[in-house]
Design an enzyme around this catalytic site. Structure first.
Site, PDB file in Angstrom:
ATOM      1  N   GLU A   1      -9.935  -9.375  -7.723  1.00  0.00           N
ATOM      2  CA  GLU A   1      -8.942  -8.585  -7.533  1.00  0.00           C
ATOM      3  C   GLU A   1      -7.892  -8.631  -8.552  1.00  0.00           C
ATOM      4  O   GLU A   1      -7.346  -7.509  -9.063  1.00  0.00           O
ATOM      5  CB  GLU A   1      -8.492  -8.543  -6.237  1.00  0.00           C
TER       6      GLU A   1
ATOM      7  N   HIS B   1      -1.632  -5.370   1.317  1.00  0.00           N
ATOM      8  CA  HIS B   1      -3.074  -6.021   1.264  1.00  0.00           C
ATOM      9  C   HIS B   1      -2.964  -7.531   0.613  1.00  0.00           C
ATOM     10  O   HIS B   1      -1.758  -7.714  -0.013  1.00  0.00           O
ATOM     11  CB  HIS B   1      -3.945  -5.178   0.190  1.00  0.00           C
TER      12      HIS B   1
ATOM     13  N   LYS C   1       0.956  -1.232  -0.083  1.00  0.00           N
ATOM     14  CA  LYS C   1       0.138  -0.104   0.110  1.00  0.00           C
ATOM     15  C   LYS C   1       0.975   1.159   0.046  1.00  0.00           C
ATOM     16  O   LYS C   1       1.838   1.179   0.240  1.00  0.00           O
ATOM     17  CB  LYS C   1      -0.793  -0.114   1.198  1.00  0.00           C
TER      18      LYS C   1
ATOM     19  N   ASN D   1      -1.449  -0.260   7.561  1.00  0.00           N
ATOM     20  CA  ASN D   1      -0.769  -1.719   7.900  1.00  0.00           C
ATOM     21  C   ASN D   1      -0.059  -2.210   6.569  1.00  0.00           C
ATOM     22  O   ASN D   1      -0.020  -3.501   6.430  1.00  0.00           O
ATOM     23  CB  ASN D   1      -2.169  -2.559   8.212  1.00  0.00           C
TER      24      ASN D   1
ATOM     25  N   TYR E   1     -12.243  -1.489  -2.629  1.00  0.00           N
ATOM     26  CA  TYR E   1     -12.674  -1.793  -1.157  1.00  0.00           C
ATOM     27  C   TYR E   1     -14.159  -1.693  -1.172  1.00  0.00           C
ATOM     28  O   TYR E   1     -14.839  -1.673  -0.254  1.00  0.00           O
ATOM     29  CB  TYR E   1     -12.157  -0.995  -0.318  1.00  0.00           C
TER      30      TYR E   1
HETATM   31  P1  DAT Z   1      -7.694  -6.796   5.226  1.00  0.00           P
HETATM   32  O1  DAT Z   1      -6.845  -5.580   4.847  1.00  0.00           O
HETATM   33  O2  DAT Z   1      -6.964  -7.623   6.488  1.00  0.00           O
HETATM   34  O3  DAT Z   1      -8.234  -7.589   4.421  1.00  0.00           O
HETATM   35  P2  DAT Z   1     -10.392  -5.590   5.755  1.00  0.00           P
HETATM   36  O4  DAT Z   1     -10.438  -5.988   4.201  1.00  0.00           O
HETATM   37  O5  DAT Z   1     -11.142  -5.797   6.894  1.00  0.00           O
HETATM   38  O6  DAT Z   1      -9.024  -6.154   6.143  1.00  0.00           O
HETATM   39  O7  DAT Z   1      -9.906  -3.938   5.735  1.00  0.00           O
HETATM   40  C1  DAT Z   1      -9.335  -3.337   4.461  1.00  0.00           C
HETATM   41  C2  DAT Z   1      -8.502  -2.195   5.275  1.00  0.00           C
HETATM   42  O8  DAT Z   1      -9.448  -1.112   5.859  1.00  0.00           O
HETATM   43  C3  DAT Z   1      -7.697  -2.759   6.266  1.00  0.00           C
HETATM   44  O9  DAT Z   1      -6.189  -3.049   6.015  1.00  0.00           O
HETATM   45  C4  DAT Z   1      -7.460  -1.672   7.221  1.00  0.00           C
HETATM   46  C5  DAT Z   1      -8.988  -0.681   7.228  1.00  0.00           C
HETATM   47  N1  DAT Z   1      -9.668  -1.021   8.285  1.00  0.00           N
HETATM   48  C6  DAT Z   1     -10.211  -2.265   8.363  1.00  0.00           C
HETATM   49  N2  DAT Z   1     -11.128  -2.037   9.560  1.00  0.00           N
HETATM   50  C7  DAT Z   1     -10.939  -0.834   9.907  1.00  0.00           C
HETATM   51  C8  DAT Z   1     -11.539  -0.108  11.095  1.00  0.00           C
HETATM   52  N3  DAT Z   1     -12.224  -0.474  11.973  1.00  0.00           N
HETATM   53  N4  DAT Z   1     -11.290   1.373  11.004  1.00  0.00           N
HETATM   54  C9  DAT Z   1     -10.270   1.751  10.269  1.00  0.00           C
HETATM   55  N5  DAT Z   1      -9.614   1.142   9.273  1.00  0.00           N
HETATM   56  C10 DAT Z   1     -10.181  -0.055   9.124  1.00  0.00           C
HETATM   57 MG    MG Z   2      -9.647  -7.475   3.098  1.00  0.00          MG
END
Ligand code: DAT
Ligand code: MG
Length: 150
Positions: free
Chosen positions: A128, A117, A11, A114, A51
């Site tokens: 994707e 992805h 990212k 973080n 997303y």
């Molecule tokens: P991942 O990246 O582990 O697949 P995800 O798909 O649930 O996680 O969410 C995508 C991204 O969105 C994640 O890397 C960080 C952000 N994110 C997820 N949950 C969040 C939250 N509760 N508050 C803020 N950002 C969040």
């Molecule tokens: Mg995800």
């Protein structure tokens, strides 16, 4: 032999922090094959599409802004069980819950920073990869595979 492909991305924060090489190296060293690799600066539209499943979440606008704030590195990685293994190598979504040794556990602290992805299922991987590699990937033969797979 259960070969599959997943979509991984470094990212904008991972790119800014100079972690492209470290992240790619982990997958190479493990034995996985890189079949797609490129840098893209996502538009807000691309970020929102990527997303889309989170579009109802309160953090979605910030997530889209962040993901389109600079270039990302797109990767298609191939190998046995790589969708699940890739997620494990990334760590937990929440960096503070990620174990040392995982990418997020080693290099990140805050949820919204973080650094990487990874597709979370065969369905999301297919979706994707179609989105980020519409031109397709490189179907090359990795000579060392007979030393990686038995
Ligand atoms: P991942 O990246 O582990 O697949 P995800 O798909 O649930 O996680 O969410 C995508 C991204 O969105 C994640 O890397 C960080 C952000 N994110 C997820 N949950 C969040 C939250 N509760 N508050 C803020 N950002 C969040
Ligand atoms: Mg995800």
């Amino acid at each position: 032999t259960n070969q599959e492909r997943t979509f991984l991305a470094v990212k904008p924060d991972g790119v800014q922090r100079g972690l492209i090489g470290d992240i790619i190296a982990r997958f190479e060293k493990r034995g996985y094959k890189i079949v797609g690799l490129k840098m893209i600066w996502p538009t807000e539209e691309m970020a929102a599409a990527h997303y889309a499943d989170l579009s109802k979440k309160p953090f979605f606008p910030g997530l889209v802004k962040f993901f389109s704030s600079g270039p990302i590195v797109c990767l298609c990685i191939e190998g046995k069980d790589v969708i699940k293994q890739g997620r494990q190598m990334l760590g937990e979504t929440q960096p503070l819950a990620s174990k040392p040794g995982s990418i997020r556990g080693d290099y990140s602290i805050d949820l919204g920073r973080n650094i990487c992805h990874g597709s979370d299922s065969p369905e999301s991987a297919a979706h994707e990869l179609k989105m980020w590699f519409p031109e397709g990937v490189n179907d090359w033969n990795k000579a060392v595979d007979s030393w990686v797979y038995e």
